[in-house]
Every structure is written in structure tokens, then in C-alpha cells.
Design an enzyme around this catalytic site. Structure first.
Site, PDB file in Angstrom:
ATOM      1  N   TYR A  74      23.079   0.078 -24.185  1.00  0.00           N
ATOM      2  CA  TYR A  74      21.935   0.564 -23.401  1.00  0.00           C
ATOM      3  C   TYR A  74      21.641   2.015 -23.780  1.00  0.00           C
ATOM      4  CZ  TYR A  74      22.783  -3.463 -20.289  1.00  0.00           C
ATOM      5  OH  TYR A  74      22.977  -4.718 -19.771  1.00  0.00           O
ATOM      6  N   SER A 213      19.054  -9.524 -14.407  1.00  0.00           N
ATOM      7  CA  SER A 213      17.634  -9.854 -14.295  1.00  0.00           C
ATOM      8  C   SER A 213      17.385 -10.738 -13.068  1.00  0.00           C
ATOM      9  CB  SER A 213      17.131 -10.553 -15.562  1.00  0.00           C
ATOM     10  OG  SER A 213      15.728 -10.509 -15.654  1.00  0.00           O
ATOM     11  N   PRO A 214      17.923 -10.360 -11.904  1.00  0.00           N
ATOM     12  CA  PRO A 214      17.821 -11.227 -10.726  1.00  0.00           C
ATOM     13  C   PRO A 214      16.415 -11.333 -10.171  1.00  0.00           C
ATOM     14  CG  PRO A 214      18.718  -9.094 -10.104  1.00  0.00           C
ATOM     15  CD  PRO A 214      18.631  -9.103 -11.599  1.00  0.00           C
ATOM     16  N   LEU A 215      15.535 -10.408 -10.566  1.00  0.00           N
ATOM     17  CA  LEU A 215      14.131 -10.483 -10.148  1.00  0.00           C
ATOM     18  C   LEU A 215      13.229 -10.822 -11.330  1.00  0.00           C
ATOM     19  CD1 LEU A 215      14.072  -7.346  -7.805  1.00  0.00           C
ATOM     20  CD2 LEU A 215      14.449  -9.755  -7.201  1.00  0.00           C
ATOM     21  N   ALA A 216      13.849 -11.308 -12.412  1.00  0.00           N
ATOM     22  CA  ALA A 216      13.101 -11.709 -13.609  1.00  0.00           C
ATOM     23  C   ALA A 216      12.181 -10.591 -14.085  1.00  0.00           C
ATOM     24  CB  ALA A 216      12.327 -12.997 -13.356  1.00  0.00           C
ATOM     25  N   GLN A 217      12.766  -9.389 -14.186  1.00  0.00           N
ATOM     26  CA  GLN A 217      12.057  -8.190 -14.653  1.00  0.00           C
ATOM     27  C   GLN A 217      10.814  -7.878 -13.810  1.00  0.00           C
ATOM     28  OE1 GLN A 217      11.442  -8.639 -18.876  1.00  0.00           O
ATOM     29  NE2 GLN A 217      13.636  -8.533 -19.310  1.00  0.00           N
ATOM     30  N   GLY A 218      10.897  -8.208 -12.529  1.00  0.00           N
ATOM     31  CA  GLY A 218       9.808  -7.912 -11.609  1.00  0.00           C
ATOM     32  C   GLY A 218       8.853  -9.064 -11.382  1.00  0.00           C
ATOM     33  N   LEU A 220       9.385 -11.790  -9.913  1.00  0.00           N
ATOM     34  CA  LEU A 220       9.561 -12.330  -8.562  1.00  0.00           C
ATOM     35  C   LEU A 220       9.192 -11.337  -7.469  1.00  0.00           C
ATOM     36  CD1 LEU A 220      12.902 -14.243  -9.169  1.00  0.00           C
ATOM     37  CD2 LEU A 220      10.657 -15.265  -8.698  1.00  0.00           C
ATOM     38  N   GLY A 222       6.178 -10.394  -6.883  1.00  0.00           N
ATOM     39  CA  GLY A 222       4.865 -10.767  -6.372  1.00  0.00           C
ATOM     40  C   GLY A 222       3.772  -9.752  -6.657  1.00  0.00           C
TER      41      GLY A 222
END
Length: 351
Positions: A74, A213-218, A220, A222
Site C-alpha cells: 500500500y 472491501s466490505p462496502l464494495a468501494q462505496g 453499497l 447508495g
């Protein structure tokens, strides 16, 4: 905050080191992923790296977040340096995880790279040292010899892997000769596959699945739709944000909205709560601001009902995004056609 109690850190004889033993804290159900710290591809810039990242980490610790995840790749080590500076003086409050990029991961290289990561982080012990990807050529019987030595001298507490299928996770543990505590994988409502095999295994055996990536890079969150696409390099090349996938996700986002309304919560909070409902799963969303960090941490307070969890799971399984070579022309067209973007867009959730 909720925590996983995974039992004691494996004992080490540590005759080769004079570093003091660190009693690692429990692992928080919501952690902090730090890919965006110092990584140009996220586009947050120098002020974020020099000031906001520090404030995010400090606030996370205040809120009871203990799990902080980084990797040597990173920002080519910059993420580790930034995180190390941010946790200075609070080391005892942190469960510190980093990752080895397995390029020629023979034991001496594994050991040298762990030392380099610890130096960049400014610590004498890595609570969790993970193999970032399965190496297609070098077997885990070789890689884990280096990990065993690191545990023996006390530089590494727990060993983990990342992006491993279940069979190779088990094989890595057999090669190590002791537990490989965790497997860090892409896991979210748009990538629910780990719920089929990795999570049940972890629940049965006392292991941990770390959801990156629990929010799929944003996706999810909305906040994006066909008229508002992300601008930075990471998201703009993510096929999820294509209009065709926004349309296909309508059912999933509708259920997400219904559950969020029932809990007076945001889409992102419910998406995180869905993951950490399992006692074997922790999530490591990133954060582009202190406010976003606070919102993510609050997801640990949401208790979904069985029906809500299942409704989200069913909607996640029904979502079939367009992927693969067929979407490449659309991605290039969308990228080249996006001129202005929104310079203020910050919704980093990658770890």
C-alpha cells in the site's frame, strides 16, 4: 464496539530478541483498512495523508477500534509509515495487521520483509502477519517456514492469509503446524461467497474471516447511480459502477434501504452489520474522514433480526453483476467520458 476473543496469542520462546512482549487486545468487529493512506490511486492527496489519516486513527482508537490493517504494497510502504506514526503512544490499544506480498517468499525473504514492515510501522511486534495472495508457484510449506521463525523469535504473534480458498487455508495451517488465525477476503453484499464456506469453517473452528472491501468501494453506500459516477482511479475502473450494474443492483439496494430505514441507519452501516453478525467475521472499511469512521464504527451497535439478515442474503445472491471482458469497452468509455468528476468525492472503504 463488539470484539472477537480468539484466545491467547501463541507462546514464543523468543530467545533471539529483547523486545518486550505485547499483550494484544481483542479484535474489534469493525476495524480500519488503510490502503488509502499514502496511495495515490485513491486521489485523496497530501493533506489527507499528513493530517486527516492521523485524526482518523486517533478517533478510531477512542471509539474502541483495535484492528488496523495495512500492507507493505500500500503506497509502497507509505501506508505502514503513516499508520505507525498515528498509533505512536497507543501501541497497547492496537491489534496491528500487515501483509507480505509473496514475491519469492522463501523463508529468508519472508523474515526480511517482516522486519522491514515492523521498522516502517515503528513497532517491535506484528500482531498479525498475513500472506497477501496465494503464490501460484511457491507452496505454503516453504512460506510457512519463514512464518514459524518469525513467531519463534517473537516478531510475529498470529499468522494469517489473504485471498485463500478454504482448502489452501487449511493446507497453510497444516504447513505452519499451528493456527493460521485469519483469511482476509473480498466479502460484502455484492461478494457474498465467503458466507458459503469460509465463514461456517471459521465459526466451527475458532478462526476469523476478515472482510475487505466490505462496502464494495462505496457501491453499497447508495450515493452513486447512473448520473453520479465515482471519479478516482480505483472506483472508475470498477465494473460495479457501470449503469448496467446499477440497474441490476436495484433489488439489493431496495432491501438495503428497507432495513436501513427500520434501524434509522445508513446503507453502509447495515451492509457492515450484515457482515459482522457472524461471531467469526470482522470488517475493515476504510475511511476518508473522521465522520465516516464514526459512522462505520457505529455499525457495531446494529442488531439485525434473522429475517433481515436472510432478506439481505437472498437479495445479495440474486444480484448478478456484469463482469469480465464484456464490460471492458464500457469501462473505458465511462472512464474517458468522465471529464470533471467530483473533486470532493471521498467515500473510501477499502482495506
Amino acid at each position: 464496539m463488539r470484539y472477537l476473543d480468539v484466545g491467547p496469542v501463541p507462546e514464543t520462546s523468543a530467545p533471539e530478541t529483547s523486545a518486550p512482549e505485547i499483550s494484544a487486545p481483542k479484535i474489534s468487529a469493525i476495524g480500519l483498512g488503510t490502503w488509502q493512506f499514502g496511495s495515490k490511486e485513491w486521489g485523496y492527496g497530501t493533506p489527507y495523508a499528513e493530517r486527516e489519516a492521523q485524526a482518523i486513527v486517533r478517533r478510531a482508537i477512542e471509539l474502541g477500534v483495535t484492528l488496523f490493517d495495512t500492507a507493505e504494497i500500500y503506497g509502497l510502504g507509505r501506508s505502514e509509515r503513516i499508520l505507525g506514526q498515528a498509533i505512536s503512544g497507543r501501541r497497547e490499544d492496537v491489534f496491528l495487521a500487515t501483509k507480505l506480498l509473496p514475491v519469492l517468499p522463501v523463508p529468508p525473504v519472508v523474515q526480511q520483509r517482516a522486519v522491514a514492515s515492523a521498522n516502517r510501522l515503528g513497532v517491535s511486534r506484528l500482531d498479525l502477519y498475513q500472506v497477501h495472495q496465494p503464490n501460484p508457484v511457491v507452496p505454503d510449506t516453504v512460506i510457512m517456514r519463514g512464518m514459524r521463525t518469525l513467531q519463534r523469535i517473537g516478531l510475529v504473534g498470529e499468522v494469517g492469509v489473504s485471498n485463500y480458498p478454504l482448502a489452501r487455508w487449511k493446507a497453510a495451517e497444516e504447513a505452519l503446524g499451528s493456527r493460521v488465525l485469519s483469511n482476509q477476503v473480498r466479502f460484502s453484499l455484492v461478494a457474498p461467497g465467503p458466507a458459503d464456506d469460509l465463514v461456517p469453517y471459521a465459526e466451527r473452528t475458532g478462526h476469523v474471516v476478515i472482510a475487505y472491501s466490505p462496502l464494495a468501494q462505496g457501491f453499497l453506500s447508495g450515493r452513486y447511480d447512473a448520473s453520479k459516477r465515482p471519479w478516482n482511479r480505483v472506483r472508475s475502473f470498477n465494473a460495479l459502477f457501470l449503469p448496467v450494474n446499477q440497474e441490476r443492483a436495484a433489488g439489493l439496494l431496495r432491501v438495503l434501504r428497507e432495513v436501513a430505514d427500520a434501524h434509522d441507519a445508513s446503507f453502509s452501516q447495515v451492509a457492515l452489520a450484515w457482515l459482522i453478525r457472524s461471531p467469526a467475521v470482522v470488517a475493515i472499511p476504510g475511511a476518508s474522514s473522521v465522520a465516516q469512521l464514526e459512522s462505520n464504527a457505529a455499525a457495531a451497535e446494529i442488531d439485525l433480526t434473522d429475517d433481515e439478515w436472510q432478506a439481505l442474503r437472498d437479495a445479495a445472491v440474486r444480484f448478478r453483476p456484469a463482469t469480465g471482458p464484456v464490460v471492458l469497452p464500457r469501462l473505458l468509455h465511462a472512464r474517458l467520458g468522465s471529464r470533471a468528476g467530483d473533486p470532493g468525492e471521498q467515500s473510501g472503504d477499502e482495506g
